[in-house]
Write an enzyme that holds these catalytic residues in place. Structure first.
Site, PDB file in Angstrom:
ATOM      1  N   CYS A   1      39.827  50.669  36.292  1.00 46.50           N
ATOM      2  CA  CYS A   1      40.865  50.257  35.336  1.00 46.50           C
ATOM      3  C   CYS A   1      41.820  51.395  34.994  1.00 46.50           C
ATOM      4  O   CYS A   1      42.486  51.342  33.959  1.00 46.50           O
ATOM      5  CB  CYS A   1      40.234  49.724  34.056  1.00 46.50           C
TER       6      CYS A   1
ATOM      7  N   ARG B   1      44.423  44.232  40.044  1.00 49.16           N
ATOM      8  CA  ARG B   1      44.177  45.529  40.661  1.00 49.16           C
ATOM      9  C   ARG B   1      42.680  45.811  40.763  1.00 49.16           C
ATOM     10  O   ARG B   1      42.209  46.309  41.785  1.00 49.16           O
ATOM     11  CB  ARG B   1      44.855  46.629  39.852  1.00 49.16           C
TER      12      ARG B   1
END
Length: 307
Positions: free
Chosen positions: A205, A251
């Site tokens: 992250c 992502r």
């Protein structure tokens, strides 16, 4: 066209052209104004060089040069008209604010705390602007001045406190989705396990830190594109953070799948940067798509007129 002298500045009046105001020309600068600009540059240059070295070379601060260029363009376009509102600021209030900012700047410069140094410098510049031009001018230029604040790095501690719960939530949802799709994946605390690989939540992250970059770029787009329709612009701005969080979710999924199929080395190399680029493109394109789909709402909030 009539001209009126305003202190050391000469500001040209607006003239209506087919129902619209013609942008006024930039005022001519006196020798004293140029000396002030030289002093500001001399004070700001060392800090800006440090900001460029420490922040602009990172993923979360890479937007800095773009924000500086576009913010300067906004000021170049809007300052001449705003100077028509010039009035002297409160000397006591403005002077006290500038003094406090300069003290904080000096302490931060000595201790090397660039986050405080940058914002203290910017505060001193805003205080000087208030003293020279008054609060009405600063209010007229509120967005460019607010937007330029994004060139400075926010405190790491504040970013960590704000983003850590979101990082954990994103990772948990990514693990749940991939597990439902049949992948051998699980999580324990801040670690994600897929097959024989371990992936830290912080690494997966890391792109969430660039939420500031995405916010800055999208705010610029919304302001330039829809500033005349402030109600619609405010609604569109509210979507920026959720879109950035969603893009970071994508992502994380990409990084986990790259780790699973190609190994940990691939996920931490070129693919890591590529996933960051994908996240940025998803965010920007989603804003564009929402803006296009919301055309009826934009027209309704603009009293029937598209902007």
């Amino acid at each position: 066209m009539n001209n009126e002298a305003v202190g050391t500045w000469k500001v040209a009046d607006r003239e209506p052209v087919r129902g619209r105001a013609r942008p006024v020309k930039w005022p001519k600068l006196s020798a004293a104004a140029w000396l002030l600009i030289v002093g500001i540059v001399a004070l700001a240059l060392p800090t800006m060089l440090t900001v460029a070295k420490v922040s602009w070379s990172t993923e979360q601060g890479g937007h800095g040069p773009l924000v500086l260029a576009t913010g300067a363009w906004l000021l170049w376009r809007e300052v001449p008209a705003a100077l028509r509102l010039r009035s002297a600021g409160n000397a006591l209030l403005g002077g006290a604010f500038v003094a406090l900012c300069l003290i904080a700047y000096l302490v931060a410069r000595i201790t090397g705390i660039i986050e405080i140094e940058g914002f203290a410098l910017y505060g001193a510049l805003l205080g000087a602007g208030y003293l020279l031009f008054g609060g009405a001018v600063l209010r007229e230029l509120w967005f460019p001045l607010f937007y330029l604040g994004f060139i400075f790095p926010p405190p790491d501690q504040a970013v960590t406190i704000i983003t850590q719960p979101i990082k954990i939530a994103i990772s948990e949802q990514a693990v749940n989705l991939l597990y439902a799709l049949g992948y051998p994946i699980g999580s324990s605390g801040v670690s994600i396990q897929i097959a024989q690989y371990d992936l830290l939540v912080a690494a997966a992250c890391a792109g969430l830190n660039s939420i500031i970059s995405l916010t800055a770029i999208c705010l610029f787009y919304v302001y330039v594109r829809h500033r005349a329709n402030w109600r619609y612009a405010a609604l569109l701005m509210l979507t920026i953070v959720p879109i950035a969080v969603f893009a970071n979710f994508v992502r994380v999924i990409l990084l986990i799948l790259i780790t699973y199929y190609f190994g940990d080395a691939a996920a931490q190399g070129f693919a890591h940067d590529f996933a960051g680029l994908v996240m940025f493109l998803i965010s920007v394109l989603t804003i564009f798509a929402l803006d296009g789909l919301a055309t009826p709402l934009r027209r309704a909030l603009g009293n029937g007129h598209d902007d």
